[in-house]
Scaffold this motif. Structure first.
Motif, PDB file in Angstrom:
ATOM      1  N   ASN A 341       0.804  -1.221   0.000  1.00 32.82           N
ATOM      2  CA  ASN A 341       0.000   0.000   0.000  1.00 32.82           C
ATOM      3  C   ASN A 341       0.836   1.268   0.000  1.00 32.82           C
ATOM      4  O   ASN A 341       0.283   2.363  -0.074  1.00 32.82           O
ATOM      5  N   GLN A 343       2.891   4.155  -1.386  1.00 33.18           N
ATOM      6  CA  GLN A 343       2.983   4.834  -2.672  1.00 33.18           C
ATOM      7  C   GLN A 343       4.272   5.640  -2.730  1.00 33.18           C
ATOM      8  O   GLN A 343       4.745   6.153  -1.721  1.00 33.18           O
ATOM      9  N   GLN A 346       4.948  11.599  -4.926  1.00 36.68           N
ATOM     10  CA  GLN A 346       4.388  12.306  -6.068  1.00 36.68           C
ATOM     11  C   GLN A 346       4.637  13.794  -5.872  1.00 36.68           C
ATOM     12  O   GLN A 346       4.262  14.367  -4.853  1.00 36.68           O
TER      13      GLN A 346
END
Length: 662
Positions: A341, A343, A346
């Motif tokens: 899970n 990530q 970004q």
């Protein structure tokens, strides 16, 4: 292949293993049991096992017992008897020195005289029937039985056969290592009426430590078993035997396997925490598989020595990993790959561009993608040129994104698409002012909207074209949604960063960044002259181009909230409307604050309904308030309301007195 459990039980104690568990573990290890047959006469069970091509070594009761011993980690009943080859004749070897060897090839030649009976016991014939072997002479039946039991047997020859077929010795497997002439001389001295039994093996000497595996460590056990059967069943006399040995070198079968690859293939084991099989457990499993593991801590890998009976089976790293999984049991591993899970990071720019795409899609626009290599409409020496272009239409890098959208409009009109609402986020290239030999790469956002049936003033009227005010409102909605501080102005400055030649004069609006004081984009109506080049109709097409990086700089993210969340009460409220006479200059917020502080537990809200002034008396005024009471734990009863009313009257009297004093 069929096996007798009674014969297997001679090598390993199966009584301490439940048959269901025995059957299940054999199947999980790759030896699937196809059928089980009971023989009541001998109180035996015959199991039919499907032997795969890579496990051809499991061809005897001993080999299956050895595999069972490995799977269940149970020792064999028998111990290997040491082979004494020191009294045998050593055959000369020209290829090897005294130190350049690690194994001994050994032959034992025995004479068998005066066979008294040819009757074979029923229990032995029953073992032959299990394997569908035809009954022959007693000595031949014993030869087949030893092969069924031990996986190896002896050769039977006599002088007459040797004289008739002089090359028979050369056809035997291990005898090929020796000089046939020397063996021939030994056999020639034996009586022609006697049978000759030849036992062969390859053995590792005790003083040699280069290999940890034995080629035939149970050779002597099989030999003793054969001699007992021959003397008991045939009644023959065994004469003196001759021995020959030869020093040979056999290449060591080794495999290196890294702990990382074991963890990667088998994965996590089941437990409270995610973890792999620990190194100590892996080493114990490899020892159970008789692979003689040695662990290197620096390289984190295992060095293994493969036994001879598994040389054809264990040849790759993945074969070892599969054996570890069989012993540890595959059901003890996770059967699903755990979802990660986490990530990756970004960037803010990536998140904003993604948000802009979603908002434009929500506004009804469709994204298009065009190539950056094109032919710009406006001929300019500063346009980025492509050396040796493939086609005329692809000889420059585009300087604006609107011309690509206009080509999309033209293609859609040709295909009778009347409503065109598109946008594109792509790269444009402009000359560098400081160094005119290089070009800057930027990302721009372009929008083109053409819609004849966009809006109608009345439901009875026909829909009309989109106009500049509607388009301006769409862009303002877009800027407000992305929380941009950019504003729209009508300065009409000439900005070389955007295609001003595509816009109509006096129908152009600039997008301005007030913080950095610069124009970041332009919107307006497409030039009529350019529209006439596509078709002879004067259509209203509205376009926008904006610098994407500069647009993102005008946005501001809300990292805080300006409100406080509270638990909602499920009980009814009580409302009181009151009127207060106050002085002209008393602050109403002070009045509300005083009331709330006195009854902060039950007062939910205080609202100002109205204000009345007396024109004759300018020093006073009347304020109407609505006070709402509510409890978070219960419904207010009559006593609570009486207490509220009394408390409120006292508070209002204090406010009136303080107002009169002023």
């Amino acid at each position: 292949m069929k096996f007798s459990l009674q014969l297997i039980n001679n090598f390993i104690n199966l009584d301490q293993i439940q048959f269901n568990k025995f059957e299940e573990n054999l199947t999980l290890s790759g030896l699937e049991i196809d059928n089980i047959e009971k023989i009541n006469k001998y109180k035996d069970k015959i199991i039919d096992i499907n032997i795969t091509a890579n496990r051809e070594e499991i061809s005897s009761s001993f080999s299956l017992a050895r595999e069972t011993s490995t799977i269940f980690n149970i020792p064999l009943k028998i111990l290997p008897i040491k082979l004494n080859y020191k009294n045998s004749i050593q055959q000369n070897t020209n290829n090897l020195t005294n130190t350049n060897y690690n194994h001994i090839a050994y032959i034992r030649i025995i004479t068998l005289e005066e066979i008294c009976t040819n009757k074979t016991p029923d229990w032995l014939l029953n073992q032959l029937k299990i394997r569908n072997i035809k009954e022959r002479k007693t000595l031949n039946n014993i030869q087949e039985y030893i092969k069924i039991k031990w996986g190896k047997t002896f050769y039977i020859i006599n002088n007459k056969e040797i004289n008739q077929q002089k090359n028979i010795i050369k056809d035997l497997n291990l005898i090929k290592l020796f000089h046939a002439k020397e063996i021939q001389l030994i056999i020639n001295n034996i009586d022609s009426k006697s049978k000759v039994l030849i036992f062969t093996t390859i053995h590792k000497p005790e003083n040699n430590k280069c290999l940890n595996n034995e080629y035939d460590e149970f050779y002597e056990n099989a030999f003793i078993d054969s001699m007992k059967l021959i003397t008991t069943c045939t009644g023959g006399k065994i004469g003196k035997y001759k021995e020959i040995h030869q020093k040979i070198f056999i290449k060591n079968n080794t495999i290196e396997i890294s702990k990382k690859n074991i963890n990667k293939s088998l994965g996590y084991i089941k437990g409270k925490k995610l973890k792999f099989i620990n190194t100590h457990k892996i080493k114990n499993i490899l020892q159970q598989l008789k692979l003689s593991p040695k662990y290197c801590k620096t390289d984190k890998l295992f060095k293994l020595t493969i036994p001879n009976y598994r040389a054809n089976d264990l040849t790759r790293e993945i074969d070892i990993i599969e054996e570890i999984g069989k012993i540890y049991k595959f059901q003890n591993f996770f059967n699903k790959i755990k979802d990660n899970n986490l990530q990756g990071y970004q960037s803010i720019n990536f998140t904003k561009v993604k948000q802009i795409r979603n908002i434009l899609n929500t506004l009804g626009l469709h994204e298009v993608i065009n190539c950056c290599i094109t032919k710009n409409i406006k001929n300019d020496l500063n346009n980025p040129q492509i050396h040796n272009p493939i086609t005329y239409e692809q000889q420059e890098l585009r300087t604006n994104i609107l011309e690509s959208l206009i080509h999309n409009y033209e293609n859609n009109i040709k295909n009778l698409k009347n409503n065109i609402e598109i946008f594109e986020i792509g790269k444009v290239f402009n000359i560098n002012k400081k160094s005119k030999q290089f070009y800057k790469e930027k990302r721009h956002l372009g929008i083109l909207i053409y819609n004849k049936n966009y809006i109608r003033n009345n439901w009875s009227n026909a829909p009309t074209h989109l106009n500049l005010f509607h388009f301006k409102n769409i862009i303002e909605t877009f800027l407000e949604t992305i929380n941009s501080k950019a504003i729209l102005t009508n300065n009409e400055t000439k900005n070389i960063n955007f295609a001003n030649h595509l816009f109509k004069n006096h129908k152009k609006i600039e997008i301005y960044d007030p913080k950095r004081r610069k124009v970041i984009g332009v919107l307006g109506e497409l030039n009529n002259n350019f529209i006439e080049q596509i078709n002879n109709k004067k259509e209203k097409i509205y376009i926008l181009e904006i610098n994407l990086h500069q647009l993102i700089e005008t946005t501001k993210s809300n990292n805080h909230l300006e409100y406080i969340s509270q638990k909602y009460s499920n009980y009814p409220s009580v409302t009181r409307d009151v009127s207060i006479k106050l002085g002209k200059y008393i602050n109403l917020e002070k009045v509300k604050h005083t009331i709330v502080n006195e009854n902060n537990e039950l007062i939910e809200s205080v609202e100002i309904l109205n204000e009345y002034n007396n024109e004759q008396i300018n020093t006073t005024r009347y304020i109407s308030l609505r006070i709402t009471y509510r409890s978070k734990t219960k419904t207010l009863n009559s006593e609570d309301i009486r207490y509220i009313d009394n408390n409120l009257n006292n508070q209002l009297n204090q406010l009136r007195q303080s107002s009169n004093n002023m």
